[in-house]
Design a protein around this motif. Structure first.
Motif, PDB file in Angstrom:
ATOM      1  N   VAL A  56      46.571  40.099  62.549  1.00 27.15           N
ATOM      2  CA  VAL A  56      46.590  39.815  61.110  1.00 27.15           C
ATOM      3  C   VAL A  56      47.748  38.900  60.769  1.00 27.15           C
ATOM      4  CG1 VAL A  56      45.456  41.967  60.440  1.00 27.15           C
ATOM      5  CG2 VAL A  56      47.945  41.896  60.578  1.00 27.15           C
ATOM      6  N   ASN A  57      47.538  38.095  59.735  1.00 28.82           N
ATOM      7  CA  ASN A  57      48.588  37.279  59.147  1.00 28.82           C
ATOM      8  C   ASN A  57      48.760  37.749  57.710  1.00 28.82           C
ATOM      9  OD1 ASN A  57      50.468  35.138  58.773  1.00 28.82           O
ATOM     10  ND2 ASN A  57      48.879  33.927  57.780  1.00 28.82           N
ATOM     11  N   VAL A  58      49.901  38.355  57.417  1.00 26.84           N
ATOM     12  CA  VAL A  58      50.141  38.939  56.095  1.00 26.84           C
ATOM     13  C   VAL A  58      50.659  37.854  55.157  1.00 26.84           C
ATOM     14  CG1 VAL A  58      51.454  40.662  54.810  1.00 26.84           C
ATOM     15  CG2 VAL A  58      50.544  41.215  57.076  1.00 26.84           C
ATOM     16  N   VAL A  59      49.860  37.533  54.139  1.00 25.36           N
ATOM     17  CA  VAL A  59      50.161  36.473  53.175  1.00 25.36           C
ATOM     18  C   VAL A  59      50.626  37.126  51.880  1.00 25.36           C
ATOM     19  CG1 VAL A  59      49.252  34.476  51.933  1.00 25.36           C
ATOM     20  CG2 VAL A  59      48.373  35.031  54.220  1.00 25.36           C
ATOM     21  N   SER A  60      51.881  36.955  51.529  1.00 25.05           N
ATOM     22  CA  SER A  60      52.413  37.637  50.356  1.00 25.05           C
ATOM     23  C   SER A  60      51.819  37.117  49.053  1.00 25.05           C
ATOM     24  CB  SER A  60      53.941  37.521  50.331  1.00 25.05           C
ATOM     25  OG  SER A  60      54.498  38.214  51.437  1.00 25.05           O
ATOM     26  N   GLY A  61      51.330  35.875  49.062  1.00 25.61           N
ATOM     27  CA  GLY A  61      50.619  35.346  47.906  1.00 25.61           C
ATOM     28  C   GLY A  61      51.324  34.175  47.253  1.00 25.61           C
ATOM     29  N   TRP A  62      50.570  33.088  47.051  1.00 25.31           N
ATOM     30  CA  TRP A  62      51.098  31.938  46.320  1.00 25.31           C
ATOM     31  C   TRP A  62      50.165  31.530  45.183  1.00 25.31           C
ATOM     32  CZ3 TRP A  62      47.638  27.990  46.164  1.00 25.31           C
ATOM     33  CH2 TRP A  62      46.668  27.928  47.182  1.00 25.31           C
ATOM     34  N   PHE A  63      48.901  31.975  45.229  1.00 24.11           N
ATOM     35  CA  PHE A  63      47.883  31.537  44.281  1.00 24.11           C
ATOM     36  C   PHE A  63      47.720  32.611  43.201  1.00 24.11           C
ATOM     37  CE2 PHE A  63      43.189  29.929  44.013  1.00 24.11           C
ATOM     38  CZ  PHE A  63      43.458  29.430  42.746  1.00 24.11           C
ATOM     39  N   LYS A  64      48.434  32.429  42.113  1.00 24.93           N
ATOM     40  CA  LYS A  64      48.474  33.437  41.046  1.00 24.93           C
ATOM     41  C   LYS A  64      47.090  33.778  40.510  1.00 24.93           C
ATOM     42  CE  LYS A  64      50.610  34.244  36.503  1.00 24.93           C
ATOM     43  NZ  LYS A  64      51.517  33.657  35.480  1.00 24.93           N
ATOM     44  N   ASP A  65      46.234  32.766  40.328  1.00 20.15           N
ATOM     45  CA  ASP A  65      44.921  32.986  39.720  1.00 20.15           C
ATOM     46  C   ASP A  65      44.053  33.931  40.540  1.00 20.15           C
ATOM     47  OD1 ASP A  65      45.686  31.348  37.703  1.00 20.15           O
ATOM     48  OD2 ASP A  65      44.343  29.688  38.204  1.00 20.15           O
ATOM     49  N   GLU A  66      44.246  33.934  41.868  1.00 18.31           N
ATOM     50  CA  GLU A  66      43.425  34.829  42.688  1.00 18.31           C
ATOM     51  C   GLU A  66      43.715  36.292  42.376  1.00 18.31           C
ATOM     52  OE1 GLU A  66      41.842  32.772  46.723  1.00 18.31           O
ATOM     53  OE2 GLU A  66      43.859  33.614  46.805  1.00 18.31           O
TER      54      GLU A  66
END
Length: 363
Positions: A118-128
């Motif tokens: 797994v690649n844990v993506v903390s998040g950059w796309f607010k709208d998602e």
């Protein structure tokens, strides 16, 4: 981690499970986001020397990516189509509960004989997040949540009576069976450029992914993350993003790069820039992802042009070896025409890299 520097460089490729290719440009990209194409690509890649593939995560149409296959299901499909390739599924804490993901990945790992990651993506796309009705946390809080997420995954994968009490997740006497095949657990990758991301890698992640960087930029990241890891008696490996344009001459390769940038989809690139700039600039020290990226860098989502893997096979091999000397254990690569370019890389670039590695070991 003993012996890492002497190990052969590992290679991964970005899975094009999202439409639009790996550059936000109207240049021709002979690639496809569909399953059949990606199945054939995965088989070709593992037979061309690639050890890993990373399935992208995008949940909604945006920034030139009108269509997308969900990363975990797509990763399992690729695992079933291959024999040796390890497939990394990108996932978002906040959109996944770690207990549910741990169960899915454990099953995928057993089915594939220990090849799920797994690649844990903390998040950059607010709208998602907000368009799904989920809260959008402040930057460093997203990384605090990711750390708890990773700790829960490890606990569930290794304990028969999992316990965890945090601010975001709580687990009590939970047992997942079957346990994953991979030991001590499926590999956990994590990206990010901010101080919070670097500290996270230095505490809990197996791998730290860097956006595209020049030599000095990459060395700075490696040195800092290794420092945090040493403080925590933790070992972490390093992956570096790069976009490969291999041609017979340097001028041919650079001409392709110029065409990519000249034909950039300006609206899509600017939209992406607007979304990621708030992520990069929201940190107190302004070291977040894409905080210093220019327009031409963002034509390739993860600053892949900056790594400079553009030129002849010899030139690309020289840069790859230099990144290895500076701490890279893996190169995560994107291509313009995947089937042709992956095959060409395996036949004409990778052998040169291996020759130079052998010469390096003899020094």
């Amino acid at each position: 981690m003993p012996g890492i520097e002497s190990e052969p460089l590992k290679f991964a490729y970005w899975v094009p499970n999202v439409s639009g290719g790996l550059v936000t440009s109207d240049i021709e990209q002979r690639t496809d986001w569909g399953y059949e194409y990606n199945r054939d690509l995965a088989v070709l890649a593992e037979n061309s020397g690639f050890e890993y593939a990373l399935s992208q995560v995008r949940y909604t149409a945006s920034y030139g990516a009108a269509y997308q296959h969900e990363s975990t299901g797509f990763s399992l499909a690729l695992l079933l189509a291959t024999q040796r390739l390890k497939v990394i599924a990108a996932v978002h804490p906040g959109l996944w509960h770690p207990g549910v993901l741990a169960k899915f990945i454990a099953s995928a790992d057993v089915i594939s004989g220990g090849r799920a990651a797994v690649n844990v993506v903390s998040g950059w796309f607010k709208d998602e997040f907000t368009n799904l009705g989920e809260p959008w946390l402040e930057h460093d809080e997203r990384y605090r949540r990711s750390e708890e997420f990773i700790r829960v995954l490890k606990e569930l994968w290794t304990s028969d009576h999992a316990e965890f009490a945090g601010d975001f997740f709580r687990i009590h006497d939970f047992d997942i069976k079957p346990k994953p095949v991979g030991r001590p657990h499926p590999e956990i990758f994590q990206g990010g450029n901010s101080t919070a991301a670097r500290k996270l890698a230095g505490r809990v992640s197996d791998w730290y992914f860097s956006n595209g960087k020049d030599f000095d930029g990459f060395s700075e990241q490696v040195e800092e993350v290794r420092g945090y890891a040493a403080q925590n008696d933790h070992a972490v490996r390093f992956g570096l993003n790069g976009f490969v344009i291999a041609r017979e001459t340097e001028s041919e390769a650079k001409a392709v790069l110029r065409e990519i940038v000249e034909k950039a989809n300006t609206e899509a690139v600017e939209g992406f820039r607007g979304a990621v700039k708030q992520a990069g600039s929201s940190t107190s020290d302004k070291k977040g992802m894409w905080a210093d990226s220019e327009f031409k860098d963002l034509v390739q989502y993860n600053d892949g042009f900056r790594t400079g893997l553009i030129g002849t096979p010899e030139q690309i091999a020289d840069r790859a070896i230099e990144y290895k000397k500076r701490g890279a254990n893996l190169l995560l690569l994107g291509f313009l025409h995947y089937l042709e370019d992956v095959e060409h890389f395996g036949k004409h670039v990778l052998p040169v890299i291996r020759e130079k590695e052998a010469a390096l070991d003899r020094v």
